[in-house]
Design a protein around this motif. Structure first.
Motif, short mmCIF file in Angstrom:
data_model
loop_
_atom_site.label_atom_id
_atom_site.label_comp_id
_atom_site.label_asym_id
_atom_site.label_seq_id
_atom_site.Cartn_x
_atom_site.Cartn_y
_atom_site.Cartn_z
N LEU A 139 0.86 -1.11 -0.12
CA LEU A 139 0.01 -0.08 -0.04
C LEU A 139 0.70 1.28 -0.07
O LEU A 139 1.75 1.38 0.98
CB LEU A 139 -0.81 -0.07 1.34
N ASN A 140 0.79 2.09 -1.07
CA ASN A 140 1.45 3.34 -1.15
C ASN A 140 0.83 4.70 -0.42
O ASN A 140 -0.19 4.29 0.16
CB ASN A 140 1.40 3.96 -2.63
N THR A 141 1.71 5.59 -0.08
CA THR A 141 1.22 6.39 0.74
C THR A 141 -0.05 7.34 0.20
O THR A 141 -0.73 8.09 0.69
CB THR A 141 2.32 7.63 1.05
N ASP A 142 0.01 7.05 -1.22
CA ASP A 142 -1.22 7.58 -1.95
C ASP A 142 -2.50 6.64 -1.79
O ASP A 142 -3.58 7.09 -2.41
CB ASP A 142 -1.22 7.94 -3.34
N GLY A 143 -2.59 5.70 -1.21
CA GLY A 143 -3.56 4.77 -1.16
C GLY A 143 -3.83 3.60 -2.11
O GLY A 143 -4.41 2.92 -1.83
N LYS A 144 -2.74 3.91 -3.04
CA LYS A 144 -2.83 2.97 -4.00
C LYS A 144 -2.00 1.56 -4.02
O LYS A 144 -1.10 1.66 -3.14
CB LYS A 144 -2.46 3.58 -5.60
#
Ligand code: 293
Ligand code: CA
Length: 160
Positions: A139-144
């Motif tokens: 999970l990336n910090t942009d939520g993706k």
């Protein structure tokens, strides 16, 4: 006989009253502890609580650590849960593993508990199984979401 019966009833009534008081005290203490806990390290979404220890591990270690603690590697089942996890990875500025892999069947992402995923938030062009070696999900910090190698070290977030 009537007198004995009524003194037994009084004893029972007292015991029940004391137990109710103790139960109330226990509930108050527990609720207070839960508030403090969630304020410090946890995040509550519906009936789930997400917790990180702030450290990074490969997927196998992450999975072992969460289950040893009585939980599972975090798996968002809806946008609210995904957002709560996004807030944790953003705060720590470290991508986390999700409890989702295609280790069993390449291209079919399943929960660690089994069952094909019912919610996803893949980044565009993901999952791409880059270099044929990406069976875990970060999970990336942009939520993706991005599929990534399970041997990478990612932030540990468990759900309870
Ligand atoms: C390739 C293309 C990139 C992408 C990357 C990740 C790796 O290098 O655009 O970000 O794969 O999918 O997991
Ligand atoms: Ca990828």
């Amino acid at each position: 006989k009537g007198e004995k019966g009524s003194s037994e009833d009084n004893g029972m009534q007292l015991a029940v009253r004391l137990m109710n008081e103790q139960l109330r005290t226990l509930q108050d203490n527990f609720n207070k502890f839960k508030k403090i806990f969630i304020f410090s390290i946890g995040k509550e979404v519906g009936r789930k609580i997400f917790v990180t220890n702030g450290l990074e591990y490969d997927y196998e270690t992450a999975s072992r650590m969460c289950s040893r603690a009585g939980g599972l590697v975090a798996s968002p089942k809806n946008a609210d849960e995904n957002l709560a996890l996004q807030e944790i990875v953003s705060k720590h500025d470290k991508r986390s593993f999700l409890g989702i892999t295609d280790l069993h069947t390449e291209g079919t992402f399943k929960y660690s508990t089994g069952g094909t995923i019912t919610y996803s938030n893949w980044h565009s062009n993901e999952p791409n199984n880059d270099k044929g070696n990406e069976d875990c999900v970060e999970l990336n910090t942009d939520g993706k979401w991005n599929d990534t190698s399970c041997t990478n070290k990612k932030l540990l977030i468990c759900e309870f």
